[in-house]
Design an enzyme around this catalytic site. Structure first.
Site, PDB file in Angstrom:
ATOM      1  N   ALA A 142      68.257  22.888 104.641  1.00 53.38           N
ATOM      2  CA  ALA A 142      68.236  23.687 105.867  1.00 53.38           C
ATOM      3  C   ALA A 142      67.471  24.993 105.677  1.00 53.38           C
ATOM      4  CB  ALA A 142      69.665  23.974 106.321  1.00 53.38           C
TER       5      ALA A 142
ATOM      6  N   TYR B 256      70.305  23.775 100.997  1.00 48.65           N
ATOM      7  CA  TYR B 256      68.948  23.882 100.446  1.00 48.65           C
ATOM      8  C   TYR B 256      67.941  23.310 101.443  1.00 48.65           C
ATOM      9  CZ  TYR B 256      65.023  23.240  97.226  1.00 48.65           C
ATOM     10  OH  TYR B 256      63.785  23.283  96.621  1.00 48.65           O
TER      11      TYR B 256
END
Length: 260
Positions: A167, A165
């Site tokens: 990233a 999430y």
């Protein structure tokens, strides 16, 4: 503005909001409707939450559209349906996201891969594909427009239990900045909002449980954001007056995380 682009008006626009069944997406859809825009409420599958969002919108000309953003073919259909239903999309809000817990020390390799694939398919590739389809129509029609991406504070401070999430939200910020440069000659501004913790249905249990006090203490205001506070930032970035904010990643986190 260049390239014979029609200036973007302040109201009466066609607005596509992904992930608008509830939470931040619902607040964003409601904010645009209140100022006189026509809103396409996107959901992954039709359900009572999405229908409730649609029914509560002020004004007329709104529509409910369903599509799995992880499916490129369905994304293509969604873009076409929104264009036809709204008479053109002037504003795209890439809000839809999935958040699958997968802390590395406790996650098998198989589950790790599954979490990354699903998260990237929706949060990044789904948003990128939809942005391509919507903005290409803006370019072809010479209408200008706005794209607002829903990023996250987690892109900067990290998401230990949800690394994919964090990233993908960082990637979404970077995508927005790249597109802000390439789409500016066509009168299309692209920006991102990076919220901190927001009081939505998805996290109600955490806020009401033992960790609630710690979460609220992250901000010196001693609370978390309401969805409407995030919606107000989206509304600004989509406004005619925010053209010069294209490329911005706007922190809306109650001073819970300060970037330097």
């Amino acid at each position: 503005m260049g390239r014979n682009v029609t200036p973007l008006g302040a109201t009466g626009r066609g607005v596509l909001v992904t992930g608008a069944s509830r939470g931040i997406g619902r607040a964003v859809a409601a904010a645009f409707a209140r100022q006189g825009d026509r809103v396409a409420v996107h959901c992954s599958a039709p359900g009572p939450d999405a229908r409730e969002t649609l029914a509560a919108l002020e004004g007329e000309g709104h529509v409910l559209l369903a599509a799995d953003l992880a499916d490129p073919a369905r994304v293509e259909t969604l873009a076409a349906e929104a264009h036809d239903a709204l008479g053109g999309v002037d504003v795209l809000v890439n809000n839809a996201a999935v958040m699958v817990a997968h802390p590395l020390p406790e996650t098998s390799y198989e589950d790790w891969q599954a979490a990354w694939h699903r998260t990237a398919a929706v949060n990044l590739f789904g948003a990128a594909n939809l942005t391509h389809l919507v903005t290409r129509r803006m370019i072809d029609e010479g209408r200008g427009g706005r794209v607002v991406n829903m990023g996250s504070r987690g892109a900067f401070r990290g998401e230990p239990a949800h690394p994919a999430y964090g990233a993908t939200k960082a990637a979404l910020h970077a995508l927005g900045q790249s597109l802000a440069v390439s789409l500016a000659p066509y009168g299309i501004a692209v920006a991102s909002v990076a919220p901190g913790f927001v009081a939505t249905e998805r996290v109600a249990g955490r806020l009401e449980g033992p960790e609630g006090a710690d979460i609220r203490s992250q901000s010196p205001f001693g609370r978390v954001a309401d969805p409407e506070e995030i919606a107000s930032a989206v509304l600004y970035l989509a406004s005619p007056g925010a053209l010069w904010s294209s490329g911005t990643v706007l922190d809306v986190n109650g001073a819970s995380y300060l970037r330097t």
